[in-house]
Enzyme design. Structure first.
Site, PDB file in Angstrom:
ATOM      1  N   CYS A  80      -6.825   0.803  -0.153  1.00 11.59           N
ATOM      2  CA  CYS A  80      -8.261   0.635   0.092  1.00 11.59           C
ATOM      3  C   CYS A  80      -8.795   1.948   0.635  1.00 11.59           C
ATOM      4  CB  CYS A  80      -8.531  -0.419   1.167  1.00 11.59           C
ATOM      5  SG  CYS A  80      -8.332  -2.126   0.622  1.00 11.59           S
ATOM      6  N   ARG A 129     -16.849   0.652   1.008  1.00  8.37           N
ATOM      7  CA  ARG A 129     -15.445   0.286   1.067  1.00  8.37           C
ATOM      8  C   ARG A 129     -14.976  -0.220  -0.302  1.00  8.37           C
ATOM      9  NH1 ARG A 129     -12.296  -4.051   3.821  1.00  8.37           N
ATOM     10  NH2 ARG A 129     -10.259  -3.616   2.972  1.00  8.37           N
ATOM     11  N   ASN A 175      -5.289  -2.022   5.051  1.00 11.77           N
ATOM     12  CA  ASN A 175      -3.852  -2.184   5.257  1.00 11.77           C
ATOM     13  C   ASN A 175      -3.235  -1.007   5.996  1.00 11.77           C
ATOM     14  OD1 ASN A 175      -2.648  -4.544   4.524  1.00 11.77           O
ATOM     15  ND2 ASN A 175      -1.448  -3.644   2.868  1.00 11.77           N
TER      16      ASN A 175
HETATM   17  C1  LIG Z   1      -4.709  -6.410   1.877  1.00 14.07           C
HETATM   18  C2  LIG Z   1      -6.129  -6.165   2.374  1.00 14.07           C
HETATM   19  C3  LIG Z   1      -6.334  -4.677   2.590  1.00 14.07           C
HETATM   20  C4  LIG Z   1      -6.422  -3.956   1.278  1.00 14.07           C
HETATM   21  C5  LIG Z   1      -5.683  -2.682   1.396  1.00 14.07           C
HETATM   22  O1  LIG Z   1      -5.813  -1.903   2.302  1.00 14.07           O
HETATM   23  N1  LIG Z   1      -4.819  -2.465   0.409  1.00 14.07           N
HETATM   24  C6  LIG Z   1      -3.952  -1.326   0.446  1.00 14.07           C
HETATM   25  C7  LIG Z   1      -2.530  -1.732   0.211  1.00 14.07           C
HETATM   26  S1  LIG Z   1      -1.461  -0.435   0.596  1.00 14.07           S
HETATM   27  O2  LIG Z   1      -1.571  -0.104   2.012  1.00 14.07           O
HETATM   28  O3  LIG Z   1      -1.812   0.691  -0.230  1.00 14.07           O
HETATM   29  O4  LIG Z   1      -0.145  -0.922   0.296  1.00 14.07           O
HETATM   30  C8  LIG Z   1      -6.440  -6.912   3.665  1.00 14.07           C
HETATM   31  C9  LIG Z   1      -7.881  -6.612   4.139  1.00 14.07           C
HETATM   32  C10 LIG Z   1      -8.374  -7.857   4.842  1.00 14.07           C
HETATM   33  C11 LIG Z   1      -7.140  -8.748   4.916  1.00 14.07           C
HETATM   34  C12 LIG Z   1      -7.390 -10.237   5.104  1.00 14.07           C
HETATM   35  C13 LIG Z   1      -8.228 -10.472   6.356  1.00 14.07           C
HETATM   36  O5  LIG Z   1      -7.679  -9.800   7.475  1.00 14.07           O
HETATM   37  C14 LIG Z   1      -8.359 -11.982   6.636  1.00 14.07           C
HETATM   38  C15 LIG Z   1      -7.046 -12.755   6.624  1.00 14.07           C
HETATM   39  C16 LIG Z   1      -6.206 -12.467   7.880  1.00 14.07           C
HETATM   40  C17 LIG Z   1      -4.906 -13.268   7.872  1.00 14.07           C
HETATM   41  O6  LIG Z   1      -4.165 -12.914   9.007  1.00 14.07           O
HETATM   42  C18 LIG Z   1      -4.089 -12.937   6.624  1.00 14.07           C
HETATM   43  C19 LIG Z   1      -4.917 -13.245   5.385  1.00 14.07           C
HETATM   44  C20 LIG Z   1      -6.254 -12.496   5.349  1.00 14.07           C
HETATM   45  C21 LIG Z   1      -7.012 -13.092   4.148  1.00 14.07           C
HETATM   46  C22 LIG Z   1      -6.044 -10.975   5.174  1.00 14.07           C
HETATM   47  C23 LIG Z   1      -5.211 -10.664   3.915  1.00 14.07           C
HETATM   48  C24 LIG Z   1      -5.040  -9.153   3.672  1.00 14.07           C
HETATM   49  O7  LIG Z   1      -4.295  -8.574   4.697  1.00 14.07           O
HETATM   50  C25 LIG Z   1      -6.415  -8.444   3.619  1.00 14.07           C
HETATM   51  C26 LIG Z   1      -7.113  -8.981   2.366  1.00 14.07           C
END
Ligand SMILES: C[C@H](CCC(=O)NCCS(=O)(=O)O)[C@H]1CC[C@H]2[C@@H]3[C@H](O)C[C@@H]4C[C@H](O)CC[C@]4(C)[C@H]3C[C@H](O)[C@]12C
Length: 325
Positions: free
Chosen positions: A2, A16, A79
């Site tokens: 992200c 974002r 993340n």
């Molecule tokens: C994975 C998402 C971030 C996207 C990102 O940064 N991807 C990069 C991956 S990497 O580093 O390159 O491997 C994060 C952003 C918001 C997060 C969500 C939000 O925090 C809301 C909830 C929180 C709960 O604890 C888990 C599910 C969840 C629904 C989360 C799932 C997941 O961790 C999300 C969707």
């Protein structure tokens, strides 16, 4: 992966890309001032600032990914796998779970200075939303309507709050390393460089864009950080809303991910599920999804912000063509 970017023209914006391989049913949301945010370890927030953002909803609870409040404070969780640590309950602190962190800050702070003050009292406690939704290993970017931006990371040795002079955040490594890495690209330029390599040799500028030679274009989080910071730093655009929002999406598209280029497991690909661009001053969320390139706008000030109920807006996921004949 992200990427988040703050930028300004006449107004102040925050964008974002939400890049991932799966969706949790994201929706746009307007949360009015009197919606009661129940908190696990603290009294409920029953009166707070209104916000507009993107969220998933479980057990009728919004779990916010990114949002802006009515004072122009924006925040997003990205993340931070392998680095994020959440802590044991601390009696001396205000214990906030990671999934409550965005509404807790945006509900109570008008700007980054207030958020910084509040952060000194917060302990991000290691409690998951439920057994099905474990702790998300996130770090956060917080940016206000004066374009002050900070990054919050909870590491093994405690919470770090970094000033973010470039207004960009991606994923790993830690923010101090991301910022230091920009040193490696300090020679890049939007202008055509002089031949300082060897002026006695004829090295003509055979192409436009030679000042950007070496600007990374790969999908790693460190490369996206550099590319987003460069594109933002050199962004030129008119100051009206339409031009600014278009430019915001162009900045985000510089680091978007097309499905198929980043395989995270057999047959599963990370891609840009949505791109969001907030006008922080006006409380408007603009977004596009992977399936629908048309920009949808959601203005929090068109909702009843004194209400007690949040409103959800399904994301548009069908392409809208402008048929010319
Ligand atoms: C994975 C998402 C971030 C996207 C990102 O940064 N991807 C990069 C991956 S990497 O580093 O390159 O491997 C994060 C952003 C918001 C997060 C969500 C939000 O925090 C809301 C909830 C929180 C709960 O604890 C888990 C599910 C969840 C629904 C989360 C799932 C997941 O961790 C999300 C969707």
């Amino acid at each position: 992966m992200c990427t988040a970017v703050s930028f300004k023209t006449k107004d102040h914006y925050f964008g974002r890309n939400f890049d991932y391989e799966l969706s949790y049913g994201e929706k746009a949301i307007i949360i009015p001032r009197n919606y009661v945010f129940e908190l696990r370890k603290l009294p409920a927030l029953s009166k707070h600032y209104a916000m507009v953002g993107l969220t998933s909803v479980f057990d009728n609870t919004p779990l916010i990914y990114d949002a802006v409040n009515e004072h122009g404070l924006a925040m997003a969780g990205l993340n931070f796998e392998g680095n994020a640590v959440f802590y044991d309950f601390d009696h001396a602190m205000d214990n906030v779970t990671p999934f409550e962190f965005i509404p807790y800050i945006l509900g109570q702070c008008k700007n980054v200075a207030e958020a910084k003050e509040m952060l000194t009292k917060i302990n991000l406690v290691n409690e998951a939303f439920s057994a099905d939704l474990p702790l998300a290993p996130l770090h956060w970017i917080i940016s206000d309507s004066e374009d002050n931006t900070i990054v919050v990371e909870t590491l093994a040795d405690g919470m770090k709050v970094y000033d973010d002079p470039v207004g960009v955040m991606t994923n790993n490594p830690t923010f101090d390393k991301q910022l230091f890495n920009l040193n490696n690209y300090r020679g890049l330029s939007a202008k055509t460089p002089e031949n300082t390599f060897d002026p006695t040799v004829d090295l003509p500028a055979y192409s436009r864009g030679m000042g950007t030679l070496g600007l990374p274009g790969d999908l790693t989080s460190s490369s996206r950080f550099v590319k987003a910071a460069f594109v933002k730093a050199h962004s030129v655009c008119e100051t009206d809303e339409s031009s600014s929002v278009s430019q915001g999406f162009h900045i985000l598209s510089a680091i978007e991910q097309q499905r198929g280029c980043c395989e995270v497991s057999e047959g599963k690909y990370e891609y840009t599920i949505y791109s969001a661009c907030y006008n922080k001053d006006k409380g408007i969320l603009y977004y596009k999804t992977y399936e629908d390139s048309q920009i949808t706008a959601l203005n929090m000030h068109k909702a009843d912000l004194e209400s007690e109920q949040f409103t959800l807006y399904p994301l548009s996921q069908t392409q809208h063509f402008n048929y010319a004949n």
